[in-house]
Scaffold this motif. Sequence first.
Motif, PDB file in Angstrom:
ATOM      1  N   PHE A  39       1.244   4.225   9.748  1.00 21.18           N
ATOM      2  CA  PHE A  39       0.266   3.233  10.191  1.00 21.18           C
ATOM      3  C   PHE A  39       0.815   2.502  11.417  1.00 21.18           C
ATOM      4  O   PHE A  39       1.978   2.073  11.417  1.00 21.18           O
ATOM      5  CB  PHE A  39      -0.019   2.216   9.093  1.00 21.18           C
ATOM      6  CG  PHE A  39      -0.504   2.830   7.807  1.00 21.18           C
ATOM      7  CD1 PHE A  39      -1.847   3.124   7.617  1.00 21.18           C
ATOM      8  CD2 PHE A  39       0.385   3.108   6.780  1.00 21.18           C
ATOM      9  CE1 PHE A  39      -2.291   3.678   6.421  1.00 21.18           C
ATOM     10  CE2 PHE A  39      -0.050   3.648   5.581  1.00 21.18           C
ATOM     11  CZ  PHE A  39      -1.390   3.946   5.408  1.00 21.18           C
ATOM     12  N   THR A  40      -0.005   2.353  12.428  1.00 19.21           N
ATOM     13  CA  THR A  40       0.374   1.603  13.625  1.00 19.21           C
ATOM     14  C   THR A  40      -0.715   0.585  13.932  1.00 19.21           C
ATOM     15  O   THR A  40      -1.788   0.925  14.447  1.00 19.21           O
ATOM     16  CB  THR A  40       0.565   2.527  14.836  1.00 19.21           C
ATOM     17  OG1 THR A  40       1.508   3.554  14.510  1.00 19.21           O
ATOM     18  CG2 THR A  40       1.057   1.748  16.048  1.00 19.21           C
ATOM     19  N   SER A  41      -0.447  -0.656  13.546  1.00 21.17           N
ATOM     20  CA  SER A  41      -1.424  -1.755  13.741  1.00 21.17           C
ATOM     21  C   SER A  41      -2.811  -1.355  13.238  1.00 21.17           C
ATOM     22  O   SER A  41      -3.831  -1.632  13.882  1.00 21.17           O
ATOM     23  CB  SER A  41      -1.493  -2.176  15.211  1.00 21.17           C
ATOM     24  OG  SER A  41      -0.246  -2.651  15.653  1.00 21.17           O
ATOM     25  N   ALA A  53      -3.675  -6.179   9.482  1.00 20.43           N
ATOM     26  CA  ALA A  53      -3.249  -4.969  10.175  1.00 20.43           C
ATOM     27  C   ALA A  53      -1.903  -4.527   9.615  1.00 20.43           C
ATOM     28  O   ALA A  53      -1.015  -5.351   9.370  1.00 20.43           O
ATOM     29  CB  ALA A  53      -3.140  -5.215  11.676  1.00 20.43           C
ATOM     30  N   VAL A  54      -1.741  -3.218   9.422  1.00 25.75           N
ATOM     31  CA  VAL A  54      -0.566  -2.664   8.756  1.00 25.75           C
ATOM     32  C   VAL A  54       0.192  -1.750   9.704  1.00 25.75           C
ATOM     33  O   VAL A  54      -0.416  -0.938  10.415  1.00 25.75           O
ATOM     34  CB  VAL A  54      -0.975  -1.877   7.488  1.00 25.75           C
ATOM     35  CG1 VAL A  54       0.237  -1.234   6.829  1.00 25.75           C
ATOM     36  CG2 VAL A  54      -1.687  -2.797   6.505  1.00 25.75           C
ATOM     37  N   THR A  55       1.523  -1.875   9.703  1.00 25.59           N
ATOM     38  CA  THR A  55       2.397  -0.999  10.468  1.00 25.59           C
ATOM     39  C   THR A  55       3.530  -0.529   9.559  1.00 25.59           C
ATOM     40  O   THR A  55       4.131  -1.334   8.845  1.00 25.59           O
ATOM     41  CB  THR A  55       2.977  -1.717  11.695  1.00 25.59           C
ATOM     42  OG1 THR A  55       1.916  -2.117  12.569  1.00 25.59           O
ATOM     43  CG2 THR A  55       3.924  -0.805  12.463  1.00 25.59           C
ATOM     44  N   GLY A  56       3.813   0.773   9.560  1.00 25.69           N
ATOM     45  CA  GLY A  56       4.892   1.296   8.732  1.00 25.69           C
ATOM     46  C   GLY A  56       4.555   2.670   8.198  1.00 25.69           C
ATOM     47  O   GLY A  56       3.583   3.314   8.614  1.00 25.69           O
ATOM     48  N   LEU A  69       4.413   6.712  -4.609  1.00 24.43           N
ATOM     49  CA  LEU A  69       4.000   6.172  -3.317  1.00 24.43           C
ATOM     50  C   LEU A  69       5.014   5.109  -2.935  1.00 24.43           C
ATOM     51  O   LEU A  69       5.068   4.029  -3.550  1.00 24.43           O
ATOM     52  CB  LEU A  69       2.590   5.576  -3.382  1.00 24.43           C
ATOM     53  CG  LEU A  69       1.423   6.564  -3.510  1.00 24.43           C
ATOM     54  CD1 LEU A  69       1.297   7.111  -4.928  1.00 24.43           C
ATOM     55  CD2 LEU A  69       0.117   5.902  -3.095  1.00 24.43           C
ATOM     56  N   ARG A  70       5.830   5.417  -1.930  1.00 23.12           N
ATOM     57  CA  ARG A  70       6.949   4.555  -1.565  1.00 23.12           C
ATOM     58  C   ARG A  70       6.917   4.262  -0.069  1.00 23.12           C
ATOM     59  O   ARG A  70       6.580   5.132   0.739  1.00 23.12           O
ATOM     60  CB  ARG A  70       8.264   5.207  -1.938  1.00 23.12           C
ATOM     61  CG  ARG A  70       9.512   4.470  -1.466  1.00 23.12           C
ATOM     62  CD  ARG A  70      10.775   5.216  -1.859  1.00 23.12           C
ATOM     63  NE  ARG A  70      10.968   5.215  -3.316  1.00 23.12           N
ATOM     64  CZ  ARG A  70      11.900   5.943  -3.918  1.00 23.12           C
ATOM     65  NH1 ARG A  70      12.676   6.747  -3.220  1.00 23.12           N
ATOM     66  NH2 ARG A  70      12.019   5.882  -5.225  1.00 23.12           N
ATOM     67  N   GLY A  71       7.286   3.034   0.277  1.00 18.04           N
ATOM     68  CA  GLY A  71       7.356   2.698   1.689  1.00 18.04           C
ATOM     69  C   GLY A  71       7.544   1.211   1.927  1.00 18.04           C
ATOM     70  O   GLY A  71       7.435   0.393   1.016  1.00 18.04           O
ATOM     71  N   ASP A  72       7.857   0.881   3.177  1.00 15.42           N
ATOM     72  CA  ASP A  72       7.960  -0.494   3.641  1.00 15.42           C
ATOM     73  C   ASP A  72       6.884  -0.698   4.706  1.00 15.42           C
ATOM     74  O   ASP A  72       6.914  -0.054   5.761  1.00 15.42           O
ATOM     75  CB  ASP A  72       9.340  -0.783   4.234  1.00 15.42           C
ATOM     76  CG  ASP A  72      10.435  -0.703   3.180  1.00 15.42           C
ATOM     77  OD1 ASP A  72      10.150  -1.040   2.010  1.00 15.42           O
ATOM     78  OD2 ASP A  72      11.557  -0.295   3.519  1.00 15.42           O
ATOM     79  N   LEU A  73       5.961  -1.590   4.420  1.00 12.44           N
ATOM     80  CA  LEU A  73       4.846  -1.826   5.325  1.00 12.44           C
ATOM     81  C   LEU A  73       4.902  -3.263   5.840  1.00 12.44           C
ATOM     82  O   LEU A  73       5.085  -4.212   5.060  1.00 12.44           O
ATOM     83  CB  LEU A  73       3.510  -1.587   4.615  1.00 12.44           C
ATOM     84  CG  LEU A  73       3.293  -0.188   4.029  1.00 12.44           C
ATOM     85  CD1 LEU A  73       1.949  -0.115   3.319  1.00 12.44           C
ATOM     86  CD2 LEU A  73       3.378   0.867   5.126  1.00 12.44           C
ATOM     87  N   SER A  74       4.764  -3.403   7.141  1.00 18.26           N
ATOM     88  CA  SER A  74       4.722  -4.725   7.765  1.00 18.26           C
ATOM     89  C   SER A  74       3.269  -5.097   8.023  1.00 18.26           C
ATOM     90  O   SER A  74       2.504  -4.312   8.593  1.00 18.26           O
ATOM     91  CB  SER A  74       5.508  -4.716   9.079  1.00 18.26           C
ATOM     92  OG  SER A  74       5.389  -5.958   9.750  1.00 18.26           O
ATOM     93  N   ILE A  75       2.894  -6.293   7.597  1.00 20.02           N
ATOM     94  CA  ILE A  75       1.528  -6.768   7.768  1.00 20.02           C
ATOM     95  C   ILE A  75       1.519  -7.872   8.814  1.00 20.02           C
ATOM     96  O   ILE A  75       2.102  -8.943   8.603  1.00 20.02           O
ATOM     97  CB  ILE A  75       0.944  -7.281   6.445  1.00 20.02           C
ATOM     98  CG1 ILE A  75       0.989  -6.180   5.391  1.00 20.02           C
ATOM     99  CG2 ILE A  75      -0.483  -7.774   6.627  1.00 20.02           C
ATOM    100  CD1 ILE A  75       0.480  -6.610   4.041  1.00 20.02           C
ATOM    101  N   ALA A  76       0.871  -7.616   9.940  1.00 21.46           N
ATOM    102  CA  ALA A  76       0.792  -8.606  11.016  1.00 21.46           C
ATOM    103  C   ALA A  76      -0.343  -8.222  11.968  1.00 21.46           C
ATOM    104  O   ALA A  76      -0.309  -7.125  12.522  1.00 21.46           O
ATOM    105  CB  ALA A  76       2.114  -8.693  11.775  1.00 21.46           C
ATOM    106  N   PRO A  77      -1.319  -9.082  12.113  1.00 20.23           N
ATOM    107  CA  PRO A  77      -1.446 -10.371  11.430  1.00 20.23           C
ATOM    108  C   PRO A  77      -2.155 -10.229  10.093  1.00 20.23           C
ATOM    109  O   PRO A  77      -2.757  -9.206   9.809  1.00 20.23           O
ATOM    110  CB  PRO A  77      -2.312 -11.181  12.393  1.00 20.23           C
ATOM    111  CG  PRO A  77      -3.207 -10.135  13.012  1.00 20.23           C
ATOM    112  CD  PRO A  77      -2.361  -8.895  13.146  1.00 20.23           C
ATOM    113  N   LEU A  78      -2.042 -11.285   9.290  1.00 18.78           N
ATOM    114  CA  LEU A  78      -2.798 -11.398   8.046  1.00 18.78           C
ATOM    115  C   LEU A  78      -3.523 -12.738   8.084  1.00 18.78           C
ATOM    116  O   LEU A  78      -2.897 -13.797   8.056  1.00 18.78           O
ATOM    117  CB  LEU A  78      -1.862 -11.336   6.840  1.00 18.78           C
ATOM    118  CG  LEU A  78      -2.483 -11.671   5.475  1.00 18.78           C
ATOM    119  CD1 LEU A  78      -3.605 -10.706   5.133  1.00 18.78           C
ATOM    120  CD2 LEU A  78      -1.427 -11.662   4.382  1.00 18.78           C
TER     121      LEU A  78
END
Length: 363
Positions: A39-41, A53-56, A69-78
């Motif tokens: 995921f890219t923004s 918006a999700v990135t990771g 289902l494994r992962g690290d997702l950054s949420i910005a902005p929320l």
Amino acid sequence: MQGQGQDGRQGQVALNGGVQFLGDADRILAHTIDMAIDFTSAHLLNQAKMDAAVTGRLDVTGPYHNLLLRGDLSIAPLNMQSDTFLWDGAPQLNIVSSDVNDINQLIAKPFYWPDGNWDVTLLVNNRANLYGQGISAELTGELALTDNLYAPGLSGRFNLVRGSYTGLGRVFALQSGSVQIQNNQLVLDIQGEHVARMSLNNQLQMVPIQLRITGNQDALSLQLSSDTNLDQDELLAQLLFGKIVSDLDVLQAFQLASVVNKLRTGDTGFDPIGATRESFALDSLVVDTETNEEGNLQLNVSAGKYINDYLYLEVEQDVGSEQEFRGSLQFKVTPNTNLELYTQGAGGEFDRNGVELNWSWDY
């Protein structure tokens, strides 16, 4: 297997991986999956009251009926917005739990549904914005998404970065606090402060008043305190009317009783002034009464609205007298300095206009 897509707002989703079909006669849908989703923004959530918006990367691996289902997702902005949370102005999170029928449907899900577990970390770094009636806050934190694919567990904590709460006719600067989340339970502990100009011991002083909001989404409490010897009722009277309780008139005492009752029980009873203030989305609505030399009752009505944390618009008019109408726009230059633009006049003629610079110092 490869694929990609866009969300219409420059966000992207890319899929890369494969599916291995196994010829196992004893198992239906015995194939295994090894797939990565990047995921890219990507704006996966775009609703009127929530936007994210999700990135990771999210890795999906394992047998079809035992996926991970494994992962690290950054949420910005929320961005989160809600209409009610605290009375007189803060947001409310409505948690809806699954009923028995929904749970039974999950237990008896069709054989062709996939199954598995979550192991995902959701990171929110300084870009979680919470808006509502009176509250504007920026949060940072981390959430863990675990357990079954269809009955996930959510836990984590958000810490306050900065924010403000507009209530009781004042703006409180939020200084610290946290929101802890455990599935459908939210526990809040948020502290703020407002510096009020108060008359104490026949002297005008700048007094910091502390606000604390605690509890969960079902039962929140709001407490006021200060370094003075004033109790909460006196602090409320100073915030709402700039007076001590003994100096309040009948209408103001009635308003104060309604506010105190709402703080303690959540119910104000009949409160026409409070209802009017909320209907017109005002931050302050004060009605003063006095009797003139002829024994006639006079009313002074003032209404105010914070345009933002620095601008305050106020209008004032006496009813039953020949007093002038007055309107002012106050700009907070520093914590101790206000710049006020005003206009006033009688009979519809605003012939007195000016600018005032008000400065105060607490010593």
